[in-house]
Write an enzyme that holds these catalytic residues in place. Structure first.
Site, short mmCIF file in Angstrom:
data_model
loop_
_atom_site.label_atom_id
_atom_site.label_comp_id
_atom_site.label_asym_id
_atom_site.label_seq_id
_atom_site.Cartn_x
_atom_site.Cartn_y
_atom_site.Cartn_z
CB SER A 161 96.26 93.95 37.72
OG SER A 161 95.71 95.24 37.75
NE ARG A 220 99.08 84.69 29.77
CZ ARG A 220 98.35 85.80 29.89
NH1 ARG A 220 98.89 86.90 30.38
NH2 ARG A 220 97.09 85.83 29.51
CB VAL A 221 103.76 86.84 26.09
CG1 VAL A 221 103.34 88.15 25.44
CG2 VAL A 221 105.22 86.91 26.52
CG ASP A 226 95.34 90.63 25.70
OD1 ASP A 226 95.74 90.25 26.83
OD2 ASP A 226 94.47 91.52 25.57
N GLY A 275 93.84 87.05 28.15
CA GLY A 275 94.62 87.41 26.97
C GLY A 275 94.61 86.36 25.88
N1 ASP Z 1 94.74 90.77 29.23
C1 ASP Z 1 95.66 90.57 30.34
C2 ASP Z 1 96.47 89.33 30.10
O1 ASP Z 1 95.91 88.36 29.62
C3 ASP Z 1 95.02 90.51 31.68
C4 ASP Z 1 93.81 91.39 31.92
O2 ASP Z 1 93.60 92.37 31.26
O3 ASP Z 1 93.03 91.10 32.80
O4 ASP Z 1 97.62 89.31 30.43
#
Ligand code: ASP
Length: 324
Positions: free
Chosen positions: A84, A214-215, A217, A240
């Site tokens: 991840s 896609r971006v 948070d 996010g």
């Molecule tokens: N916040 C991250 C995103 O939306 C994913 C995550 O932290 O689980 O890309």
């Protein structure tokens, strides 16, 4: 700014289930008072334990919080078995690993990269954006070009395991993020150094099988990360889009500015986000916060989110409290 005594009183309100970093399988729940301490580093999820260990080498040698959070963030980024973050991260639906990262120091300087491909350690590129450019954020091809010009190596970040998982996903091609499993999970890391300065970093490969482009948070200052050296810092993990809608991390810091403990501040913003969604099924968001006194706290929507804490007295993995 709050008086020290108020901070401690607020912190005592917060308690959490603690698991020692060395015995996380047999989670032993116990009540623990959060005490003011410095230096200290905290970070999201189980990989935070290793990240904190690297960061601690710098903090315990009187180093700068900014350097500590950078090396800490690089731990899961460089690990091909972490699916991840960084190298080994699960790809988007087109099979491309695209990375988001940002960093912020004690002077309010910040740097960020979004939708960056082929660079193993985006947090280092984010720091370079902060230190070597007049900008805060570079994205996509431009971010890659800047990284290459700065001496970073172009690499294939899609590991055989990640490719296999993506090909399996392609069979049904359903975008249904499942909470608390490794098709997402960002490292957010916050540190307070001996000099009393705060910094933070946040880095991720984002939601697995997201749309190309896609971006999330995580590279957005104020959403995935925010640090105000007068008050504290906060970082986010989870969906996010939900964190962006609430300007999450900046809002957590504002709650601390108004006198809330780190845990109370995280809880208020988690609840605010939860109110935006008619159903919280498969909606996980977690915040982690550290204040200027070295007190920390976290809150999330569903159980399953945990965070690591390292200081002179602590080396723990703690279950985040949750609202559901
Ligand atoms: N916040 C991250 C995103 O939306 C994913 C995550 O932290 O689980 O890309």
């Amino acid at each position: 700014m709050q008086k020290r005594r108020t901070f401690i009183k607020n912190a005592v309100l917060g308690s959490a289930a603690i698991t020692t970093a060395f015995g996380c399988e047999n989670a032993k729940k116990e009540e623990e008072k959060v005490i003011a301490q410095k230096p200290i580093v905290i970070s999201t999820w189980k990989f935070g334990v290793q990240a904190n260990a690297e960061a601690w080498k710098i903090l315990s040698a009187n180093g700068r919080a900014l350097d500590a959070v950078e090396v800490g963030a690089m731990v899961p980024e460089s690990d091909p078995t972490e699916s991840s973050v960084g190298f080994g991260g699960l790809p988007d639906r087109e099979g491309k690993v695209t990375l988001d990262a940002c960093i912020m120091d004690e002077k309010g300087n910040c740097g960020s990269v979004a939708f960056l491909q082929h660079i193993k350690n985006p947090i280092q590129v984010a720091r370079k954006v902060m230190e070597d450019t007049p900008h805060v954020m570079l994205a996509g091809e431009g971010a890659l070009q800047f990284a290459l010009e700065s001496g970073f190596k172009k690499e294939n970040l899609l590991t055989p395991n990640a490719e296999k998982a993506w090909k399996e996903w392609l069979k049904n091609s359903k975008y249904e993020p499942v909470i608390n499993i490794e098709n997402h999970d960002t490292i957010g890391i916050l540190a307070l150094d001996e000099a009393g300065n705060l910094s933070g970093a946040c880095t991720t490969s984002g939601m697995a099988y997201k749309m190309h482009g896609r971006v999330g948070d995580s590279p957005i200052i104020g959403a995935g990360l925010y640090v105000d050296n007068e008050v504290g810092g906060a970082c986010a993990t989870g969906v996010g889009e939900a964190v962006i809608r609430a300007a999450g991390s900046a809002m957590v810091v504002e709650q601390m500015r108004n006198g809330k403990s780190p845990e109370e501040a995280c809880k208020i913003i988690v609840e605010r986000i939860a109110r935006l969604y008619p159903s919280l099924e498969n909606m996980q968001v977690g915040f982690l916060a550290l204040n200027k006194n070295g007190e920390y706290g976290a809150y999330c929507i569903h159980p399953g989110f945990n965070y690591a804490v390292k200081s002179e007295k602590q080396d723990d993995l703690i279950d985040g409290k949750h609202i559901v």
